[in-house]
Write an enzyme that holds these catalytic residues in place. Structure first.
Site, PDB file in Angstrom:
ATOM      1  CE  LYS A  42     -16.793  34.679 -33.561  1.00 21.45           C
ATOM      2  NZ  LYS A  42     -16.556  34.202 -34.923  1.00 21.45           N
TER       3      LYS A  42
ATOM      4  CE1 TYR B 220     -26.628  11.697  -9.378  1.00 21.09           C
ATOM      5  CE2 TYR B 220     -24.995  13.133 -10.391  1.00 21.09           C
ATOM      6  CZ  TYR B 220     -26.132  12.964  -9.628  1.00 21.09           C
ATOM      7  OH  TYR B 220     -26.775  14.056  -9.141  1.00 21.09           O
TER       8      TYR B 220
ATOM      9  NE  ARG C 106     -18.640  29.378 -41.469  1.00 20.91           N
ATOM     10  CZ  ARG C 106     -17.935  29.647 -40.388  1.00 20.91           C
ATOM     11  NH1 ARG C 106     -17.801  28.735 -39.427  1.00 20.91           N
ATOM     12  NH2 ARG C 106     -17.338  30.810 -40.226  1.00 20.91           N
TER      13      ARG C 106
ATOM     14  CG  MET D 130     -26.161  20.724 -13.128  1.00 19.36           C
ATOM     15  SD  MET D 130     -27.910  20.794 -12.763  1.00 19.36           S
ATOM     16  CE  MET D 130     -28.568  19.789 -14.064  1.00 19.36           C
TER      17      MET D 130
END
Ligand SMILES: *Cc1c(COP(=O)(O)O)cnc(C)c1O
Length: 357
Positions: free
Chosen positions: A35, A253, A130, A302
């Site tokens: 999966k 940053y 669940r 990023m």
């Protein structure tokens, strides 16, 4: 020139890990869980190397159909079953085994007539709350399903919340057995953690996920190494810039920038959270630069992250960087970043090219 950030999949290690699972769970058949695009590795990249498993477990119909179209003829288990009644006929057409976890699914199976009966996995809610039916309902539901002409084989399935305590697990299993009085049934209980740490649990089928990919289900990495499991995915990049900073200089940053207390040589690595490197990896998270272990400083950006090169004198622009893989365990990075190995592998971004060796 290409951006030098890439993942490598070691297919030999993948095959090795499956062999180990087959050896440990030698009395069971093996579902290879692929999966989440094979936990970030890519179904297309791994399915052939896992084809000595006895079946594949997925969630999306799209993945199951892709496997059939690639030529996979052995069983496919749909871990959340069908999501709408329209899918039942497609399950039938592609010969997919469906998890049945809720009453509405049973009702839908009572409303139709299928060409060929379906194999199903009946899910018992053993502790997680669940999916699945409560222990005390399971006997009744089993009997009800046994009479349904649309259903062929039923396997009882449980998914454990708690694999750290053997006693709790055994209690769960005994409770299931107690409610299944007089029914002989096939079982599929174990995930990776149970395969490694609870070999006493009898399974007709085990469901192996993360250990196939060479990581540990929890922080206990040593046990995994000791049984010979090897990491499959490595993430690499390069140093693309070098800066010299003085005491008091800031890096990255604001407001969370790193402020140096000494003179340092730092390297900028072309890999950031948009590649799948965890945003929350803190100061000190290890990386390997040209074979020397150092660590990241400042916050992960990023597209880049920053490493301390003060003690990597040989490092230069173009130096090879291992973010995780053969030497730095994905579990180690995960722990430092406050997450789990599963999350890290599944987060590998599509922009990162994958090389297969
Ligand atoms: C994902 C999944 C697994 C595999 O779990 P691992 O911890 O990766 O081995 C097994 N069973 C079910 C129901 C799952 O959803």
């Amino acid at each position: 020139m290409f951006r030098p950030t890439f993942a490598v999949l070691n297919i030999k290690s993948l095959k090795n890990n499956l062999k180990i699972v087959q050896k440990i769970a030698s009395k069971s058949q093996i579902w290879a869980v692929i999966k989440a695009n094979a936990y970030g590795h890519g179904i297309k990249n791994v399915w052939k190397s896992l084809s000595s498993s006895d079946g594949f477990a997925v969630l999306n119909l799209k993945d199951a159909i892709q496997l059939r179209e690639l030529g996979w003829e052995k069983p496919i288990l749909m871990l959340e079953g069908f999501f709408t009644n329209k899918e039942i006929k497609i399950f039938n057409y592609y010969n997919l085994t469906s998890v049945i976890h809720s009453y509405w699914q049973i009702q839908e199976l009572e409303k139709i007539v299928l060409r060929n009966p379906l194999n199903i996995y009946l899910k018992v809610n053993s502790s997680m709350n669940r999916l699945g039916f409560k222990n005390n309902q399971i006997n009744y539901i089993w009997k009800k399903l046994s009479k349904n002409i649309n259903i062929k084989n039923i396997t009882l399935m449980a998914h454990f919340a708690n694999t750290d305590k053997t006693n709790d697990l055994n209690l769960e299993i005994n409770k299931i057995n107690q409610f299944m009085n007089n029914i002989k049934y096939k079982k599929s209980f174990s995930n990776s953690a149970a395969i490694v740490w609870h070999q006493q649990i009898y399974n007709d089928w085990v469901r192996a996920g993360i250990i196939l990919y060479g990581a540990s289900p929890n922080d206990n990495w040593n046990d995994i190494v000791n049984i010979g499991i090897k990491p499959v995915m490595s993430l690499y990049s390069k140093i693309i810039s070098i800066q010299k900073i003085n005491s008091g200089d800031k890096v990255g940053y604001s407001p969370y920038c790193y402020q140096s207390e000494s003179q340092k040589r730092i390297g900028i690595v072309a890999c950031g959270y948009a590649d799948g490197y965890p945003k929350n990896a803190p100061y000190g998270t290890p990386v390997i630069v040209d074979g020397i272990k150092t660590h990241i400083i400042g916050v992960v950006c990023m597209d880049m992250l920053i490493v301390d090169l003060t003690y990597c004198e040989q490092a230069k622009i173009g130096s090879h960087v291992e973010l995780w893989g053969e030497n730095i365990k994905i579990n180690e990075i995960a722990k430092l970043a406050g997450t789990i190995g599963y999350d890290i592998m599944c987060s590998l971004n599509a922009r990162v090219p994958i090389q297969i060796i």
